[in-house]
Enzyme design. Structure first.
Site, PDB file in Angstrom:
ATOM      1  CG  HIS A  32      13.705 -20.368   6.159  1.00  0.00           C
ATOM      2  ND1 HIS A  32      14.898 -19.687   6.178  1.00  0.00           N
ATOM      3  CD2 HIS A  32      12.935 -19.842   7.154  1.00  0.00           C
ATOM      4  CE1 HIS A  32      14.855 -18.769   7.143  1.00  0.00           C
ATOM      5  NE2 HIS A  32      13.682 -18.844   7.741  1.00  0.00           N
ATOM      6  CB  THR A  35       8.268 -22.535   2.190  1.00  0.00           C
ATOM      7  OG1 THR A  35       7.748 -22.192   3.474  1.00  0.00           O
ATOM      8  CG2 THR A  35       7.428 -21.877   1.124  1.00  0.00           C
ATOM      9  N   GLY A 165       3.412 -14.602   5.490  1.00  0.00           N
ATOM     10  CA  GLY A 165       4.096 -13.430   6.027  1.00  0.00           C
ATOM     11  C   GLY A 165       4.011 -12.238   5.099  1.00  0.00           C
ATOM     12  CG  HIS A 277       8.848 -21.103   8.785  1.00  0.00           C
ATOM     13  ND1 HIS A 277       8.052 -20.615   7.779  1.00  0.00           N
ATOM     14  CD2 HIS A 277       9.702 -20.098   9.107  1.00  0.00           C
ATOM     15  CE1 HIS A 277       8.407 -19.372   7.503  1.00  0.00           C
ATOM     16  NE2 HIS A 277       9.401 -19.027   8.306  1.00  0.00           N
ATOM     17  NE  ARG A 371       8.159  24.321  -1.389  1.00  0.00           N
ATOM     18  CZ  ARG A 371       6.853  24.555  -1.311  1.00  0.00           C
ATOM     19  NH1 ARG A 371       5.979  23.656  -1.697  1.00  0.00           N
ATOM     20  NH2 ARG A 371       6.407  25.712  -0.826  1.00  0.00           N
ATOM     21  CD  GLU A 434       3.673   8.448   2.970  1.00  0.00           C
ATOM     22  OE1 GLU A 434       3.236   9.594   3.184  1.00  0.00           O
ATOM     23  OE2 GLU A 434       3.146   7.408   3.432  1.00  0.00           O
ATOM     24  CG  HIS A 484       7.921  20.614   2.954  1.00  0.00           C
ATOM     25  ND1 HIS A 484       7.818  20.476   1.579  1.00  0.00           N
ATOM     26  CD2 HIS A 484       6.926  21.466   3.324  1.00  0.00           C
ATOM     27  CE1 HIS A 484       6.800  21.197   1.135  1.00  0.00           C
ATOM     28  NE2 HIS A 484       6.246  21.827   2.177  1.00  0.00           N
ATOM     29  CG  HIS A 496       4.599  17.262   9.290  1.00  0.00           C
ATOM     30  ND1 HIS A 496       3.910  16.563  10.253  1.00  0.00           N
ATOM     31  CD2 HIS A 496       3.832  17.203   8.161  1.00  0.00           C
ATOM     32  CE1 HIS A 496       2.775  16.103   9.734  1.00  0.00           C
ATOM     33  NE2 HIS A 496       2.709  16.480   8.466  1.00  0.00           N
TER      34      HIS A 496
END
Length: 698
Positions: A32, A35, A165, A277, A371, A434, A484, A496
């Site tokens: 690349h 850049t 990006g 690129h 837990r 997350e 869980h 889940h």
């Protein structure tokens, strides 16, 4: 605002860097170049003038951190590490993307000194940089909270180069939202807005107003336009330096500097096109570029002596800066002996002596979910380990990740009726983000020596996977808490309920999964995890209550169960065959260990000498000596059963042709958790039936 003088030598150094990038990609026949060419002045400005870095010491505590989020332009960084005398030499530039060369196609942590993290998957660098900025603020609070802003040896900035990006990836939206909320004034991002990606002009897919987006996040946003309104490039480096100085002066917001630029500048036909690129420019285009810049077009990898002498003079220029910092650090150390002792312990990677005594006891407790046992362990350890901090992606009450009586890590103005915020707090709140959580945990882990953890439901580790893989690739001890962990979570249903999740996580090389069987294995799993500093760990805990096993103090013998201290071995004989010579081995993990123990009672009553092996971590077990593994799983005993409420795939190596698995091979359903386990065959009777099949097989 800034005293930086951009000289002819600086410009020549930048032009040298951009031509080195073009030549390197041409020689490698791939890469690349565009850049790296257009960002060469930016990188030269940062390394030679802006950032506080010492070429001789990649681990200097006082250094600024530099993250190349658009990692495909690795030559942007490699050329600076060569020119500035950071350890790379010209042959490393020539051999980019070659076997045995430290200069990989994307920067890799641990391969090249002064590379702070592995980047390549776009957005990961910027998102993890937020974690670097978290870490700086937390450590400042841990070691030197009283010092005025900017006057502590624990103050530094985090600089990021990011591209179109990076700004398109969802992870940066999550992380940038958190950075603005956290008012991370130590974070400066330069966004290379060249509006070119592999598919050419980004207008085909990306037309949002990035400045307004980041302003809405609470960032300080400025623009430096080198394209004169998208007509031609005039590289006004002093204007960029002014913008960086203004960003550094803004201490209550992270800063985004939008640099409008042409990719591939000054290549005469390739600039501002997708062609520059991700492919070599070609010999004729490189010749023409060298002529434009006043370099000999017949020579490759040109580095003039006066340029190298100037750029490698950085070591001398930084020396007084380093000496000033060292004096401040020494004064702090003399003034704060207790904090210095903590600092030294963390630098040594050690836990306090006698930390085992801090672990909670579950004596007299009949049942508790792992837990909840984890939550008690976190809080017991937190009293002894001020470096331990963490939280959850909006599931703290379910994950049991909250450090009690501790403030939340956030500006005080964001306190709520439930949480008291403090910019140096130790309870992390990621919101429902997350992916960013995992990247931020990686950044914290890379930046310093504290131990941070992030929690959510096990199934949502799917949202975290790119960052988990990078943590494993970098071999860093990031820590994740997942609860869980099976069908037993019940009514939330198959969206889940993790079925394939443990298997897919175990499939990541160098990633460790630990799934304890009871409260005492949980405490030992936490302790062993904190003792380790190589590779990420996912601690996996149950929603439902599990029996607290009544154990002895050593190895299993007769009807006495083994001590939970053997958890650190990854797998161990939990219950021995009563005659000491097993003809059947039941291998179980987590909540299913109780089923194996119950099955053993029936099988032993039928005259089948049955050993139960608890294997909370296949990865830790694999580290043990061949002799130990043979003791636990003797090759001569081929009748075997694995028991886990998930796919059987990773248990196959332990079972052989005669072995059987009690497992879940399909998605779950919405019903009571105990009913689901019964319907899906995760029962003692199923273990007994599988054992009989294995015994009968030849």
């Amino acid at each position: 605002m800034t005293s930086i003088e951009w000289t002819e030598l600086d410009q020549r150094a930048a032009d040298t860097a951009r031509l080195l990038a073009a030549d390197a990609v041409e020689k490698a026949k791939g890469g690349h170049p565009g850049t790296a060419m257009s960002l060469a002045p930016v990188a030269t400005l940062l390394y030679q003038h802006i950032m506080r870095v010492d070429p001789s010491d990649p681990d200097w505590l006082g250094r600024d951190r530099f993250i190349l989020s658009n990692g495909h332009t690795s030559l942007t960084q490699y050329t600076q590490l060569f020119l500035g005398g950071f350890g790379l030499e010209i042959d490393d530039i020539k051999n980019i993307r070659s076997w045995g060369s430290p200069t990989a196609g994307h920067p890799e942590y641990g391969h090249v000194k002064h590379v702070e993290m592995t980047t390549g998957p776009l957005g990961q660098g910027l998102a993890s940089a937020v974690g670097f900025a978290y870490s700086q603020r937390f450590e400042r609070g841990l070691f030197d909270p009283e010092a005025p802003e900017g006057e502590s040896p624990f103050d530094h900035h985090v600089y990021v180069l990011a591209g179109d990006g990076c700004l398109q990836e969802g992870i940066t939206s999550e992380a940038s939202s958190l950075a603005g909320h956290q008012q991370l004034g130590n974070l400066v991002v330069i966004y290379d807005s060249n509006q070119i990606s592999i598919e050419d002009d980004t207008d085909i897919a990306f037309t949002e107003d990035v400045a307004k987006r980041y302003e809405s996040y609470g960032w300080d946003v400025s623009t430096v336009d080198w394209t004169q309104g998208n007509t031609e490039v005039q590289e006004d480096v002093p204007a960029l330096a002014e913008a960086i100085a203004a960003a550094k002066a803004e201490t209550t917001k992270p800063s985004l500097i939008i640099l409008k630029n042409f990719i591939g500048y000054p290549a005469p036909t390739a600039q501002n096109t997708g062609a520059s690129h991700g492919a070599a420019l070609g010999a004729e285009e490189i010749r023409a570029t060298k002529e434009i810049l006043g370099f000999n077009p017949d020579e490759d990898f040109i580095v003039e002596d006066n340029v190298l002498e100037y750029t490698r003079g950085l070591a001398d220029r930084v020396r007084p800066v380093r000496e000033t910092w060292q004096a401040a650090f020494d004064a702090w150390a003399a003034r704060e002996p207790e904090r210095k002792a903590l600092f030294d312990r963390l630098e040594a990677g050690e836990l306090p002596e006698g930390i085992e005594d801090a672990l909670p006891s579950f004596e007299g407790v009949e049942k508790v979910s792992t837990r909840k046992a984890s939550g008690k362990t976190i809080n017991a350890l937190a009293q002894q380990l001020p470096e331990l901090w963490g939280g959850s992606a909006d599931l703290a009450g379910s994950n049991n990740t909250t450090i009690e009586n501790a403030n939340s890590f956030a500006p005080a103005e964001f306190s709520t009726k439930s949480w008291t915020a403090d910019k140096h707090g130790r309870v992390l709140h990621f919101g429902i983000r997350e992916h960013a959580m995992a990247a931020i945990i990686n950044g914290i882990t890379l930046s310093g020596r504290t131990r941070a953890f992030g929690g959510t439901f096990l199934i949502f580790s799917d949202y975290m996977r790119p960052s988990l893989r990078l943590a494993a690739l970098m071999n860093i001890p990031s820590l994740f808490v997942w609860t869980h962990d099976s069908l037993a979570l019940g009514g939330d249903g198959p969206t889940h309920q993790p079925v394939e999740t443990l298997t897919t996580l175990r499939a990541i090389p160098n990633f460790t999964i630990v799934r304890p069987a009871d409260a005492n294995e949980t405490t030992q799993a936490w302790l062993e995890t904190l003792r380790r500093h190589n590779g990420p760990v996912g601690l996996v805990f149950s929603r439902q209550d599990l029996p607290v096993l009544q154990r002895g103090t050593g190895d299993a013998s007769g009807d006495e169960l083994a001590s939970a201290t053997l958890t650190s071995r990854g797998g161990y004989v939990l219950a021995e065959a009563r005659n000491g010579a097993p003809e059947l081995i039941l291998i179980a993990t987590g909540s299913e260990v109780q089923l194996a123990l119950a099955a053993r009672e029936t099988l032993e009553s039928e005259g089948v000498a049955t050993r139960v092996v608890s294997m909370p971590s296949q990865e830790w077990f694999a580290e043990q000596s061949e002799e130990y593994r043979e003791q636990v799983l003797p090759a001569a005993v081929t009748a075997r059963v694995s028991v886990e409420a998930g796919l059987a795939l990773t248990w196959a190596p332990y079972l052989g042709a005669r072995g059987r698995s009690v497992s879940v091979e399909d998605f779950g359903a919405s019903a009571d958790g105990m009913e689901l386990l019964e319907r899906y065959g995760i029962t003692t009777d199923a273990v007994i039936a599988a054992a009989r099949e294995s015994l009968a097989a030849h």
